[in-house]
Design a protein around this motif. Structure first.
Motif, PDB file in Angstrom:
ATOM      1  N   ALA A 211     -46.055  -0.729   0.207  1.00 25.92           N
ATOM      2  CA  ALA A 211     -45.540   0.625   0.390  1.00 25.92           C
ATOM      3  C   ALA A 211     -45.694   1.475  -0.706  1.00 25.92           C
ATOM      4  O   ALA A 211     -46.292   0.934  -1.999  1.00 25.92           O
ATOM      5  CB  ALA A 211     -43.924   0.499   0.805  1.00 25.92           C
ATOM      6  N   ASP A 212     -45.839   2.790  -0.804  1.00 24.39           N
ATOM      7  CA  ASP A 212     -45.932   3.627  -2.018  1.00 24.39           C
ATOM      8  C   ASP A 212     -44.560   4.696  -2.089  1.00 24.39           C
ATOM      9  O   ASP A 212     -44.669   5.758  -1.270  1.00 24.39           O
ATOM     10  CB  ASP A 212     -47.193   4.422  -1.805  1.00 24.39           C
ATOM     11  N   LEU A 213     -43.887   4.583  -3.121  1.00 27.62           N
ATOM     12  CA  LEU A 213     -42.499   5.169  -3.123  1.00 27.62           C
ATOM     13  C   LEU A 213     -42.323   5.917  -4.302  1.00 27.62           C
ATOM     14  O   LEU A 213     -42.439   5.513  -5.419  1.00 27.62           O
ATOM     15  CB  LEU A 213     -41.338   4.254  -2.779  1.00 27.62           C
ATOM     16  N   THR A 214     -42.065   7.053  -4.259  1.00 29.43           N
ATOM     17  CA  THR A 214     -41.815   7.791  -5.626  1.00 29.43           C
ATOM     18  C   THR A 214     -40.033   8.116  -5.241  1.00 29.43           C
ATOM     19  O   THR A 214     -39.652   8.683  -4.402  1.00 29.43           O
ATOM     20  CB  THR A 214     -42.115   9.140  -5.671  1.00 29.43           C
ATOM     21  N   VAL A 215     -39.384   7.671  -6.459  1.00 30.41           N
ATOM     22  CA  VAL A 215     -38.180   8.020  -6.531  1.00 30.41           C
ATOM     23  C   VAL A 215     -37.781   8.895  -7.696  1.00 30.41           C
ATOM     24  O   VAL A 215     -38.030   8.456  -8.891  1.00 30.41           O
ATOM     25  CB  VAL A 215     -37.015   6.697  -6.566  1.00 30.41           C
ATOM     26  N   VAL A 216     -37.155  10.215  -7.605  1.00 31.22           N
ATOM     27  CA  VAL A 216     -36.742  11.051  -8.615  1.00 31.22           C
ATOM     28  C   VAL A 216     -35.348  11.205  -8.838  1.00 31.22           C
ATOM     29  O   VAL A 216     -34.621  11.332  -7.841  1.00 31.22           O
ATOM     30  CB  VAL A 216     -37.465  12.386  -8.350  1.00 31.22           C
ATOM     31  N   SER A 217     -34.579  10.784  -9.817  1.00 32.57           N
ATOM     32  CA  SER A 217     -33.266  10.934 -10.190  1.00 32.57           C
ATOM     33  C   SER A 217     -32.852  12.106 -11.034  1.00 32.57           C
ATOM     34  O   SER A 217     -33.407  11.910 -12.339  1.00 32.57           O
ATOM     35  CB  SER A 217     -32.540   9.476 -10.635  1.00 32.57           C
ATOM     36  N   LEU A 218     -32.398  13.031 -10.585  1.00 29.97           N
ATOM     37  CA  LEU A 218     -32.070  14.196 -11.222  1.00 29.97           C
ATOM     38  C   LEU A 218     -30.485  14.241 -11.472  1.00 29.97           C
ATOM     39  O   LEU A 218     -29.832  14.242 -10.722  1.00 29.97           O
ATOM     40  CB  LEU A 218     -32.661  15.288 -10.456  1.00 29.97           C
ATOM     41  N   GLN A 219     -30.131  14.391 -12.989  1.00 27.36           N
ATOM     42  CA  GLN A 219     -28.819  14.457 -13.396  1.00 27.36           C
ATOM     43  C   GLN A 219     -28.678  15.867 -13.975  1.00 27.36           C
ATOM     44  O   GLN A 219     -28.955  16.256 -14.941  1.00 27.36           O
ATOM     45  CB  GLN A 219     -28.376  13.549 -14.489  1.00 27.36           C
TER      46      GLN A 219
END
Length: 425
Positions: A211-219
């Motif tokens: 799998a190829d996953l991007t996770v962006v966590s914006l605070q």
């Protein structure tokens, strides 16, 4: 700014606090680990040492992990993993009683994505990792239900998945989110944290084989918010994860992104951007656990600080275990101090238990504007205040461009511009 890069040494533990400008070497005497847990067999929901993998007596790998709050002693602030964090500002997240309402969750996703609200007994909860500190364990003990977002096997999503977590009060609360990318899936998931909250959050990310996953966590919390988030990623065979943390809002924000390679051939890109204003405490602690052979990791965090008592912390831990032959790993942190009265702590750590690797190193730099850059711009008729803003934009834009979602990138460029404008007032 200057950088220092440390070469690899077999079975070495290397720490290089940039504020002191030295490296410290010592021995790591870990026995060969027994791999269990995420993507490698069910982990018992009790407690263990070794990041959930049963490795005692190793400085980073031997840290206690447990689902039980009682296994973690009360915090004093002298513990290595808490020595930079002002406990008085945690809003009680390290104590009992997270009885407030968790931030509301809204998910925008393509039709193929499965979004579920589940109870504590769902088998997917706990599949990516075990709590590694008291605050995370406290959140585990008190969350009532979890949001599970699943990208099905083989799905290749062109549209991003947007998960918005909106706080509406300052009563201490617990939150749990699980993101699963099944085998062969490709997707971008964006977590937006906004509003007013005091919340301890566990985010689990399972990246299936290939799998190829991007996770962006914006605070982007309100100024009085407190957010402590453990974000654990389990990476499958020949899978790829890109994790991007962006912290701009909140009174105190502390993120601990962890990536564990559960199968060979994985790849991780771990990026971060933070901009601290007067009185803000923004802390990021990354941990990359190379527990499998032939995996690649690259960590790059950049931060800017302005205003009295603005404080940022970055601690980067990389562990290359004995069996992780063929590893290629690098981590770097850079901080740009814009005004007097700020403090940036930067501590890269590298533990190596085998010399049979492709490469490993780290770099850290903290400094003010480069006068030569300013002179170059001002010599071409650009006013000093505009020149300074151009330098900051260029410095941080390297991280923004890593996201790969034009709408989010544009949003962050505007957010950074607002930070710079606030500093000019």
């Amino acid at each position: 700014m200057t950088e220092t890069t440390t070469p690899t040494d077999e079975k070495a533990r290397i720490g290089a606090p940039s504020i002191a400008g030295f490296t410290e070497e010592g021995e790591s005497l870990s026995p060969e680990p027994v791999v269990t847990g995420p993507l490698g067999g069910a982990a018992a929901k009790s407690h263990s040492h070794g990041g959930g993998y049963g490795i005692p007596d190793s400085s980073r790998a031997g840290r206690l992990t447990s689902y039980s709050l009682a296994d973690f002693p009360e915090l004093k602030g002298t513990e290595e993993e808490w020595r930079f964090t002002p406990l008085r500002r945690l809003g009680g997240l390290h104590k009992d009683g997270l009885d407030g309402a968790a931030p509301a969750v809204a998910v925008e996703a393509p039709e193929a994505v499965r979004v579920e609200t589940v109870g504590r007994d769902d088998a997917r909860i706990g599949s990516a990792g075990i709590p590694e500190d008291r605050v995370s364990a406290n959140a585990w003990a008190h969350f009532g239900e979890a949001t599970v977002v699943t990208i099905p096997a083989g799905a290749e999503l062109d549209e991003r998945v947007l998960v918005t977590l909106s706080g509406a009060g300052l009563a201490a609360a617990a939150q749990h989110v699980v993101i699963v990318a099944e085998e062969g899936a490709r997707a971008v998931v964006v977590l937006i944290h906004e509003g007013q909250a005091v919340v301890s959050e566990n985010v689990e990310v399972v990246v299936g084989d290939r799998a190829d996953l991007t996770v962006v966590s914006l605070q982007e919390w309100n100024d009085d918010s407190i957010h402590v988030s453990s974000q654990q990623v389990a990476v499958g065979r020949e899978a790829k994860i890109k994790h991007v943390a962006v912290s701009l809002g909140g009174s105190l924000v502390r993120l601990t992104p962890t990536v564990r390679f559960a199968q060979p051939g994985g790849e991780a890109e771990v990026y971060g951007l933070y901009f601290a204003d007067a009185g803000q405490h923004l802390e990021h602690r990354t941990f990359i656990d190379h527990a499998q052979p032939n995996c690649i990791s690259n960590v790059l965090y950049k931060g800017a600080l302005q205003g009295k008592d603005a404080h940022t912390v970055w601690v980067g831990d990389v562990l290359i275990q004995k069996q992780a032959e063929g590893t290629d790993s690098y981590e770097k942190n850079q901080n740009l101090v814009l005004t007097d009265g700020c403090r940036a702590d930067s501590v890269p750590n590298l533990e190596i238990e085998t010399g049979l690797i492709e490469g490993a190193g780290h770099a850290s730099a903290t400094g003010r504007f480069d006068d030569e850059h300013l002179f170059y711009l001002m010599a071409r008729g650009i006013p000093e205040d505009v020149a300074r803003r151009l330098v900051v934009r260029g410095f941080l834009n390297e991280i923004i461009q890593k996201i790969g979602v034009p709408s989010i990138e544009e949003h962050l460029i505007e957010a950074v511009e607002r930070e710079l404008e606030a500093g000019d007032n």
